[in-house]
Design a protein around this motif. Structure first.
Motif, short mmCIF file in Angstrom:
data_model
loop_
_atom_site.label_atom_id
_atom_site.label_comp_id
_atom_site.label_asym_id
_atom_site.label_seq_id
_atom_site.Cartn_x
_atom_site.Cartn_y
_atom_site.Cartn_z
N HIS A 169 0.83 -1.21 0.00
CA HIS A 169 0.00 0.00 0.00
C HIS A 169 0.87 1.26 0.00
CE1 HIS A 169 -3.95 -1.81 0.41
NE2 HIS A 169 -3.42 -2.68 1.25
N GLN A 170 1.94 1.23 0.76
CA GLN A 170 2.82 2.40 0.82
C GLN A 170 3.53 2.63 -0.51
OE1 GLN A 170 5.33 1.86 4.21
NE2 GLN A 170 3.75 2.55 5.65
N VAL A 171 3.86 1.58 -1.22
CA VAL A 171 4.52 1.70 -2.52
C VAL A 171 3.56 2.26 -3.54
CG1 VAL A 171 5.58 0.38 -4.40
CG2 VAL A 171 6.12 -0.18 -2.04
N LEU A 172 2.29 1.82 -3.50
CA LEU A 172 1.30 2.25 -4.49
C LEU A 172 0.67 3.61 -4.18
CD1 LEU A 172 -0.56 -1.11 -5.14
CD2 LEU A 172 1.09 0.02 -6.63
N ARG A 173 0.67 4.03 -2.94
CA ARG A 173 -0.01 5.26 -2.52
C ARG A 173 0.34 6.48 -3.38
NH1 ARG A 173 -0.05 5.36 3.30
NH2 ARG A 173 -1.90 4.11 2.96
N PRO A 174 1.59 6.75 -3.75
CA PRO A 174 1.88 7.94 -4.57
C PRO A 174 1.26 7.88 -5.97
CG PRO A 174 3.91 7.04 -3.63
CD PRO A 174 2.80 6.08 -3.31
#
Length: 165
Positions: free
Chosen positions: A2-7
């Protein structure tokens, strides 16, 4: 992940995108089943059997074993005509309303809602129920729009636009 995809994801609220949208008002109204619905429901629940009404009234009642009990119970709760769909009356009759608790409620509610300028959105999971509901609405003189799986995307957009205007 999720943190990788968030941006890369854009997350918006309806209120941010469409400022003119009125807040949704949802009312859940519970109603009783009719006597006909109770008989069907009880027969399915207790015996797994659906008693079918004969078309001419002279033959004895035929019975059908319900293979998918939950779906048959759902049909009983919606409208008994779902069991003898092909034998339903071609035109509206009071039996269409009296045989379903939901239709009795709609029959009483729709005129009041119309007088007060409300629009109504009804969701159905069964296309045959939508057919029966369409017959009911036509007979009562209510305008309606129908969106189902057979409505193409262009027509769907047009109908949504008409409903919202």
């Amino acid at each position: 992940l999720h943190q990788v995809l968030r941006p890369f994801l854009l997350r918006r609220l309806k209120s941010d995108v469409e400022g003119e949208l009125k807040p949704k008002v949802e009312k859940v109204i519970k109603c009783n089943m009719s006597a006909c619905q109770w008989r069907l429901y009880s027969g399915i629940r207790e015996n797994g059997i659906v008693a079918l009404q004969p078309s001419d009234g002279t033959q004895p009642t035929k019975k059908k074993t319900a293979t998918n009990i939950m779906m048959e119970l759902r049909k009983a709760c919606n409208h008994p005509y779902l069991f003898w769909y092909d034998q339903r009356p071609e035109r509206f009759c009071s039996e269409m309303v009296r045989s379903s608790g939901k239709f009795e409620l709609l029959y009483r509610m729709f005129p009041k809602l119309r007088r007060t300028g409300h629009r109504v959105l009804v969701f159905c999971q069964m296309t045959k129920l939508m057919d029966i509901l369409g017959d009911f609405l036509k007979a009562c003189g209510h305008r309606y729009l129908r969106l189902d799986g057979s409505t193409d995307s262009q027509r769907r957009g047009e109908l949504i636009e008409i409903f919202n205007s």
